[in-house]
Every structure is written in C-alpha cells, then in structure tokens.
Enzyme design. Structure first.
Site, PDB file in Angstrom:
ATOM      1  N   ASN A  51       0.830  -1.198   0.000  1.00 18.70           N
ATOM      2  CA  ASN A  51       0.000   0.000   0.000  1.00 18.70           C
ATOM      3  C   ASN A  51       0.871   1.257   0.000  1.00 18.70           C
ATOM      4  O   ASN A  51       1.983   1.269   0.522  1.00 18.70           O
ATOM      5  CB  ASN A  51      -0.988   0.006   1.175  1.00 18.70           C
ATOM      6  CG  ASN A  51      -0.352  -0.024   2.546  1.00 18.70           C
ATOM      7  OD1 ASN A  51       0.571  -0.790   2.795  1.00 18.70           O
ATOM      8  ND2 ASN A  51      -0.862   0.791   3.452  1.00 18.70           N
ATOM      9  N   GLU A  53       0.246   5.266   0.810  1.00 13.61           N
ATOM     10  CA  GLU A  53      -0.673   6.293   1.301  1.00 13.61           C
ATOM     11  C   GLU A  53      -0.306   7.661   0.745  1.00 13.61           C
ATOM     12  O   GLU A  53       0.794   7.873   0.225  1.00 13.61           O
ATOM     13  CB  GLU A  53      -0.656   6.325   2.829  1.00 13.61           C
ATOM     14  CG  GLU A  53      -1.208   5.055   3.430  1.00 13.61           C
ATOM     15  CD  GLU A  53      -1.253   5.070   4.944  1.00 13.61           C
ATOM     16  OE1 GLU A  53      -1.883   4.166   5.499  1.00 13.61           O
ATOM     17  OE2 GLU A  53      -0.660   5.972   5.583  1.00 13.61           O
ATOM     18  N   CYS A  62      -4.199   0.773  -2.485  1.00 17.58           N
ATOM     19  CA  CYS A  62      -4.127  -0.483  -1.738  1.00 17.58           C
ATOM     20  C   CYS A  62      -3.075  -1.413  -2.337  1.00 17.58           C
ATOM     21  O   CYS A  62      -2.777  -1.356  -3.530  1.00 17.58           O
ATOM     22  CB  CYS A  62      -5.480  -1.179  -1.753  1.00 17.58           C
ATOM     23  SG  CYS A  62      -6.781  -0.282  -0.897  1.00 17.58           S
ATOM     24  N   GLU A  64      -3.249  -4.554  -3.047  1.00 19.64           N
ATOM     25  CA  GLU A  64      -3.779  -5.402  -4.112  1.00 19.64           C
ATOM     26  C   GLU A  64      -3.764  -4.662  -5.446  1.00 19.64           C
ATOM     27  O   GLU A  64      -3.414  -5.225  -6.484  1.00 19.64           O
ATOM     28  CB  GLU A  64      -5.219  -5.833  -3.809  1.00 19.64           C
ATOM     29  CG  GLU A  64      -5.363  -6.636  -2.542  1.00 19.64           C
ATOM     30  CD  GLU A  64      -5.687  -5.764  -1.323  1.00 19.64           C
ATOM     31  OE1 GLU A  64      -5.034  -4.723  -1.117  1.00 19.64           O
ATOM     32  OE2 GLU A  64      -6.599  -6.152  -0.571  1.00 19.64           O
ATOM     33  N   CYS A  91     -10.360  -4.873   1.000  1.00 20.09           N
ATOM     34  CA  CYS A  91     -11.489  -3.946   1.132  1.00 20.09           C
ATOM     35  C   CYS A  91     -12.477  -4.189  -0.016  1.00 20.09           C
ATOM     36  O   CYS A  91     -12.190  -4.932  -0.959  1.00 20.09           O
ATOM     37  CB  CYS A  91     -10.994  -2.496   1.127  1.00 20.09           C
ATOM     38  SG  CYS A  91     -10.418  -1.901  -0.486  1.00 20.09           S
ATOM     39  N   CYS A  94     -11.097  -3.338  -3.526  1.00 21.89           N
ATOM     40  CA  CYS A  94     -10.131  -4.328  -4.010  1.00 21.89           C
ATOM     41  C   CYS A  94     -10.813  -5.626  -4.392  1.00 21.89           C
ATOM     42  O   CYS A  94     -10.386  -6.296  -5.322  1.00 21.89           O
ATOM     43  CB  CYS A  94      -9.044  -4.563  -2.965  1.00 21.89           C
ATOM     44  SG  CYS A  94      -7.887  -3.176  -2.886  1.00 21.89           S
TER      45      CYS A  94
END
Length: 131
Positions: A51, A53, A62, A64, A91, A94
C-alpha cells in the site's frame, strides 16, 4: 462471510510469505498500517505490491491494486491471475478489482490472525460486471 475456507497448501503459504515481505516496503506514514500483496500469474510468476498512502487520503493505493497494476505492466491481463495473497482482508474496492482480473483464489490474514483462502465469488457475491 459466505463459503467455507479452502485448505491452504504450501504454494498458498509461500505466496502469503511474499505478501508479508512486500508489506515491509509499504509507505504508510498516516495510518501506520502496512499491507502487502503477492499475485501469482497463471504462468507461475509472482509479482508483489504494497500500500502507498497519500496525505490526500482518497489518493492512497491499496496493496492489491499496486500488485495487480504491476502485473499488468508485466503483460498480465484479466484472466491471467491465478491467486493473490494479502496480509489483511481485501477492502470492498479491491474485491471488485479481484473480480475484474478473474482471480481464482484469495489468501488473506483474517482479523484473528488466522489465514483463510476464499474464492472471489465468496468474497464478493453478486459482483458488478459489464458482460
């Protein structure tokens, strides 16, 4: 969650270990939550992501999504991903990415720390598709 857990094999555990390694490369200065993902393409190639940010929170990416985007950069297309391992449960967004790429199996760490393997259909039943 619907469906029962599939048994985890050595290949699943290896893929999860690669996801754990990738989590160590995450850029997560705001949440402090590092997530890693490892994609196994149908040809056996493993591609990882972590990930990333951003101070403008919705712009974060993310693990993924990073792993799947890197797979695309390596020539993998939807249908070309056999499995993905993630250090946290994917999530909702994803899960839609996993549907788009036709991923067969998702290995992830549940909230209790145990590993689970699920089909994408179990994780996102009645998913949106254009076809």
């Amino acid at each position: 969650m619907s469906g029962s857990a599939a048994p985890l094999g050595p290949a699943d555990r290896e893929l999860f270990e690669r996801a754990c390694e990738a989590a160590g490369r995450a850029y997560a200065p705001y949440s402090g939550i590092s997530v890693g993902a490892a994609v196994r393409a149908r040809d056996g190639t493993i591609i990882t992501g972590a990930n990333v940010e951003n101070s403008s929170y919705p712009l974060g990416i993310c693990a993924e999504q990073v792993a799947l985007a890197r797979a695309v950069a390596h020539g993998v297309r939807p249908g070309g991903v056999g499995s993905i391992a993630v250090t946290a449960a994917p999530c909702g967004g994803c899960r839609q990415w996993l549907v788009e790429f036709g991923v067969d199996s998702v290995v992830f760490a549940r909230g209790d720390g145990e590993l689970a393997a699920r089909s994408v259909c179990d994780l996102l039943p009645e998913s949106f598709r254009l076809d």
